[in-house]
Write a protein that holds these residues in place. Structure first.
Motif, PDB file in Angstrom:
ATOM      1  N   GLN A 151       0.952  -1.406   0.081  1.00 21.32           N
ATOM      2  CA  GLN A 151       0.006  -0.019  -0.040  1.00 21.32           C
ATOM      3  C   GLN A 151       0.876   1.260  -0.105  1.00 21.32           C
ATOM      4  O   GLN A 151       0.418   1.987  -0.798  1.00 21.32           O
ATOM      5  N   ARG A 152       1.881   1.146   0.898  1.00 20.24           N
ATOM      6  CA  ARG A 152       2.900   2.337   1.084  1.00 20.24           C
ATOM      7  C   ARG A 152       3.464   2.482  -0.392  1.00 20.24           C
ATOM      8  O   ARG A 152       3.642   3.799  -0.922  1.00 20.24           O
ATOM      9  N   GLU A 159       1.163   4.076  -2.986  1.00 13.89           N
ATOM     10  CA  GLU A 159       1.024   5.659  -2.686  1.00 13.89           C
ATOM     11  C   GLU A 159       2.338   6.432  -3.258  1.00 13.89           C
ATOM     12  O   GLU A 159       2.157   7.371  -3.887  1.00 13.89           O
ATOM     13  N   ARG A 160       3.574   5.934  -2.786  1.00  8.30           N
ATOM     14  CA  ARG A 160       4.663   6.522  -3.322  1.00  8.30           C
ATOM     15  C   ARG A 160       4.760   6.421  -4.890  1.00  8.30           C
ATOM     16  O   ARG A 160       5.126   7.337  -5.617  1.00  8.30           O
ATOM     17  N   ALA A 171       2.142   6.574  -6.998  1.00  8.63           N
ATOM     18  CA  ALA A 171       1.430   7.251  -7.537  1.00  8.63           C
ATOM     19  C   ALA A 171       1.961   8.684  -7.471  1.00  8.63           C
ATOM     20  O   ALA A 171       1.497   9.563  -8.640  1.00  8.63           O
ATOM     21  N   GLN A 172       2.512   9.024  -6.361  1.00  3.93           N
ATOM     22  CA  GLN A 172       3.267  10.414  -6.181  1.00  3.93           C
ATOM     23  C   GLN A 172       4.012  10.467  -7.324  1.00  3.93           C
ATOM     24  O   GLN A 172       4.323  11.658  -7.893  1.00  3.93           O
TER      25      GLN A 172
END
Length: 198
Positions: A122-123, A126-127, A129-130
């Motif tokens: 999940q982390r 997120e990164r 996607a950033q």
């Protein structure tokens, strides 16, 4: 200004992270034990736990640093006219920078292992996607400045393609290091220049 104790603590953290990367490359995340990282870092368990509470906290730090490095590369190569020109030339030097990142990071095999951990996955998502958003914004700015073709309408998709190109090259050369780097760089330059240049 950092105090002597803060500087020593920073040095210890770097020592632990470097040792952990070596152990993770050799043993994998799941098989690696904190005792092995202590031994590789030449530190006592007490010293280790003053800086990192668990193996997972070390992995968290390494993942964050990897994505920070890739964000820096995006900002360097897509964030200015000079950087973009170097990216579109896609010469052996740039390919070398991208392949060096693969050697310096926690390795392709390790990333695959990380994907089995739902919290870390999940982390990472997120990164990632950033990172892709940063690529897309840099492409938008480059387009506004006339540095890439105005006709390209799907910059989000282009960000995905560029990400796949870079990560694909890293995987290919990790699995088969004798691939022809000069031919690969020249073909990438033709592909990128032909599509992106105004």
């Amino acid at each position: 200004m950092r105090t002597k104790n803060e500087s020593l603590a920073d040095a210890r953290r770097e020592q632990i992270l470097a040792a952990a990367k070596r152990v993770f490359r050799a043993r994998g995340f799941h098989a690696a034990r904190m005792e092995e990282i202590c031994k590789e870092a030449a530190l006592s368990p007490g010293s280790m736990y003053r800086h990192f509470s668990s193996k997972e906290s070390i992995i968290d730090e390494l993942v964050e640093r990897e994505f920070d490095c890739y964000l820096a590369l995006v900002r360097h190569y897509l964030g200015s006219a000079e950087g973009l020109a170097a990216f579109l030339r896609f010469d052996l030097e740039l390919l070398g920078v991208l392949l060096q990142r693969t050697q310096d990071d926690i390795s392709i095999d390790a990333w695959a292992e990380l994907a089995r951990n739902p919290r870390l996955m999940q982390r990472m998502a997120e990164r990632d996607a950033q990172l892709r958003l940063e690529v897309m914004r840099a492409l938008e700015k480059a387009q506004q400045r006339g540095l890439i073709r105005a006709e390209i309408s799907n910059l989000s998709g282009l960000a995905n393609v560029l990400s796949a190109l870079v990560s694909g090259l890293q995987v290919d050369f990790h699995l088969n290091p004798v691939l022809d780097q000069a031919a690969t760089a020249a073909a990438a330059a033709e592909l990128l220049g032909g599509y992106l240049k105004p």
